[in-house]
Write a protein that holds these residues in place. Structure first.
Motif, PDB file in Angstrom:
ATOM      1  N   UNK A  25      99.039 -38.633  14.183  1.00 11.40           N
ATOM      2  CA  UNK A  25      98.439 -39.927  13.892  1.00 11.40           C
ATOM      3  C   UNK A  25      98.396 -40.058  12.375  1.00 11.40           C
ATOM      4  N   UNK A  26      99.141 -41.034  11.850  1.00  9.71           N
ATOM      5  CA  UNK A  26      99.229 -41.238  10.409  1.00  9.71           C
ATOM      6  C   UNK A  26      98.470 -42.499  10.046  1.00  9.71           C
ATOM      7  N   UNK A  27      97.365 -42.333   9.317  1.00  7.94           N
ATOM      8  CA  UNK A  27      96.534 -43.467   8.940  1.00  7.94           C
ATOM      9  C   UNK A  27      96.713 -43.850   7.485  1.00  7.94           C
ATOM     10  N   UNK A  28      95.790 -44.640   6.945  1.00  7.45           N
ATOM     11  CA  UNK A  28      95.860 -45.081   5.548  1.00  7.45           C
ATOM     12  C   UNK A  28      95.781 -43.904   4.582  1.00  7.45           C
ATOM     13  N   UNK A  29      96.139 -44.173   3.321  1.00 11.03           N
ATOM     14  CA  UNK A  29      96.098 -43.142   2.289  1.00 11.03           C
ATOM     15  C   UNK A  29      97.425 -42.431   2.171  1.00 11.03           C
ATOM     16  N   UNK A  30      97.386 -41.244   1.577  1.00 10.46           N
ATOM     17  CA  UNK A  30      98.593 -40.437   1.398  1.00 10.46           C
ATOM     18  C   UNK A  30      98.590 -39.276   2.386  1.00 10.46           C
ATOM     19  N   UNK A  31      99.685 -39.129   3.080  1.00 11.09           N
ATOM     20  CA  UNK A  31      99.856 -38.006   4.000  1.00 11.09           C
ATOM     21  C   UNK A  31     101.084 -37.226   3.557  1.00 11.09           C
ATOM     22  N   UNK A  32     100.907 -35.947   3.298  1.00 11.45           N
ATOM     23  CA  UNK A  32     102.006 -35.089   2.866  1.00 11.45           C
ATOM     24  C   UNK A  32     102.467 -34.218   4.020  1.00 11.45           C
ATOM     25  N   UNK A  33     103.779 -34.053   4.127  1.00  8.36           N
ATOM     26  CA  UNK A  33     104.367 -33.140   5.108  1.00  8.36           C
ATOM     27  C   UNK A  33     104.859 -31.928   4.344  1.00  8.36           C
ATOM     28  N   UNK A  34     104.242 -30.800   4.579  1.00  7.85           N
ATOM     29  CA  UNK A  34     104.564 -29.577   3.859  1.00  7.85           C
ATOM     30  C   UNK A  34     105.281 -28.618   4.797  1.00  7.85           C
ATOM     31  N   UNK A  35     106.311 -27.968   4.276  1.00  2.55           N
ATOM     32  CA  UNK A  35     107.036 -26.991   5.079  1.00  2.55           C
ATOM     33  C   UNK A  35     108.214 -26.446   4.323  1.00  2.55           C
ATOM     34  N   UNK A  36     108.710 -25.316   4.770  1.00  8.75           N
ATOM     35  CA  UNK A  36     109.869 -24.709   4.139  1.00  8.75           C
ATOM     36  C   UNK A  36     111.118 -25.527   4.453  1.00  8.75           C
ATOM     37  N   UNK A  37     112.205 -25.258   3.722  1.00  7.92           N
ATOM     38  CA  UNK A  37     113.468 -25.918   4.014  1.00  7.92           C
ATOM     39  C   UNK A  37     113.875 -25.626   5.450  1.00  7.92           C
ATOM     40  N   UNK A  38     114.265 -26.669   6.176  1.00 14.09           N
ATOM     41  CA  UNK A  38     114.662 -26.493   7.566  1.00 14.09           C
ATOM     42  C   UNK A  38     113.528 -26.601   8.555  1.00 14.09           C
ATOM     43  N   UNK A 189     104.963 -38.650   2.680  1.00 12.23           N
ATOM     44  CA  UNK A 189     106.042 -38.012   1.924  1.00 12.23           C
ATOM     45  C   UNK A 189     106.133 -36.539   2.268  1.00 12.23           C
ATOM     46  N   UNK A 190     107.334 -35.983   2.062  1.00  8.18           N
ATOM     47  CA  UNK A 190     107.560 -34.576   2.363  1.00  8.18           C
ATOM     48  C   UNK A 190     107.727 -33.770   1.085  1.00  8.18           C
ATOM     49  N   UNK A 191     107.440 -32.476   1.192  1.00  7.79           N
ATOM     50  CA  UNK A 191     107.637 -31.559   0.078  1.00  7.79           C
ATOM     51  C   UNK A 191     107.623 -30.130   0.604  1.00  7.79           C
ATOM     52  N   UNK A 192     108.287 -29.237  -0.111  1.00  2.00           N
ATOM     53  CA  UNK A 192     108.166 -27.817   0.207  1.00  2.00           C
ATOM     54  C   UNK A 192     107.418 -27.086  -0.906  1.00  2.00           C
ATOM     55  N   UNK A 193     106.804 -27.878  -1.818  1.00  2.71           N
ATOM     56  CA  UNK A 193     106.063 -27.330  -2.955  1.00  2.71           C
ATOM     57  C   UNK A 193     104.582 -27.622  -2.758  1.00  2.71           C
ATOM     58  N   UNK A 194     103.768 -26.590  -2.626  1.00  2.00           N
ATOM     59  CA  UNK A 194     102.355 -26.781  -2.306  1.00  2.00           C
ATOM     60  C   UNK A 194     101.623 -27.585  -3.371  1.00  2.00           C
ATOM     61  N   UNK A 195     102.011 -27.456  -4.654  1.00  3.99           N
ATOM     62  CA  UNK A 195     101.327 -28.183  -5.724  1.00  3.99           C
ATOM     63  C   UNK A 195     101.461 -29.693  -5.553  1.00  3.99           C
ATOM     64  N   UNK A 196     102.551 -30.138  -4.908  1.00  2.21           N
ATOM     65  CA  UNK A 196     102.779 -31.569  -4.734  1.00  2.21           C
ATOM     66  C   UNK A 196     101.769 -32.211  -3.789  1.00  2.21           C
ATOM     67  N   UNK A 197     101.192 -31.425  -2.909  1.00  3.46           N
ATOM     68  CA  UNK A 197     100.356 -32.000  -1.850  1.00  3.46           C
ATOM     69  C   UNK A 197      98.864 -31.792  -2.099  1.00  3.46           C
ATOM     70  N   UNK A 198      98.498 -31.198  -3.225  1.00  2.00           N
ATOM     71  CA  UNK A 198      97.102 -30.883  -3.513  1.00  2.00           C
ATOM     72  C   UNK A 198      96.195 -32.103  -3.423  1.00  2.00           C
TER      73      UNK A 198
END
Length: 235
Positions: A25-38, A189-198
């Motif tokens: 469930x994706x609501x208002x605000x910023x939602x980051x998808x974190x995970x390794x490549x693949x 948005x997606x990222x594999x860098x933890x600092x991006x999603x802080x």
């Protein structure tokens, strides 16, 4: 106008980068998808951007099911910024965003007004008429975001928006996304860098095509002390 996914599955022909029973469930605000490549981050975003069609499961937006008959309505409500440079070296940001605005069905005064407004939203007005060959990587990314929001979407989907940027530019880019979410845009948005999603409001952790965790970012920070520690726990 939240996005809801229930039992969403997707498989490529070679059986790689699958999505397996994704529930979100994706609501208002910023939602980051974190995970390794693949992990399936890009595949999930491409399914939500309707570039790919899930093999099973259900996606809904604001209570409306995403079907062949409603896909056009959903595309009007969403902006998609794929990974990689979109603007051509010979184009200016104004020309590039105007082109996307035209593809979105805008024209005349509305097109010019919306283009200028989109460039202003990403702090790129001063560079609006400079050729992309003379712009920095961060400016080109901002032009891509401007193209993604030129039609005032409810949902903005971005695949690895900070890829290739240095830490300072990454931080500025993430702050830009937060500013957009403050205007009512649902940013995913997606990222594999933890600092991006802080500083994201919510965090989705993906692993091998499944959702390993989904919660407000503060919950993970309280439990593990930092997002970096949480990242180590999951990976």
């Amino acid at each position: 106008m939240s996005l809801r996914l229930r039992g969403v599955n997707f498989s490529y022909r070679r059986k790689s980068h699958n999505l397996i029973d994704v529930n979100l469930d994706i609501g208002p605000g910023t939602t980051a998808i974190l995970g390794e490549n693949g992990a399936g981050k890009s595949t999930l975003l491409r399914v939500l951007a309707t570039e790919l069609r899930c093999s099973s499961g259900e996606i809904s937006f604001g209570g409306t099911h995403l079907t062949p008959s409603t896909i056009r309505e959903f595309r009007k409500l969403s902006g998609w910024v794929p990974q990689g440079e979109m603007i051509q070296p010979s184009e200016t940001p104004f020309e590039f965003v105007s082109k996307v605005a035209w593809l979105r069905g805008l024209n005349g005064r509305e097109l010019r007004r919306s283009t200028r407004a989109a460039l202003e939203r990403v702090a790129l007005s001063a560079e609006a008429n400079i050729r992309a060959s003379r712009l920095s990587g961060g400016m080109k990314r901002r032009a891509a975001i401007a193209a993604g929001v030129v039609h005032n979407p409810t949902y903005l989907l971005l695949d690895e928006p900070t890829a290739g940027l240095d830490p300072i530019l990454r931080e500025q880019h993430i702050e830009q996304l937060r500013s957009l979410s403050d205007t009512g845009v649902h940013v995913l948005f997606s990222s594999h860098i933890s600092a991006d999603v802080e500083e994201a409001d919510n965090l989705v952790v993906m692993s091998q095509g499944t959702v390993a965790h989904h919660s407000p970012t503060d919950v993970l920070r309280q439990e593990y002390g930092s997002i970096q520690n949480a990242y180590r726990h999951f990976f």
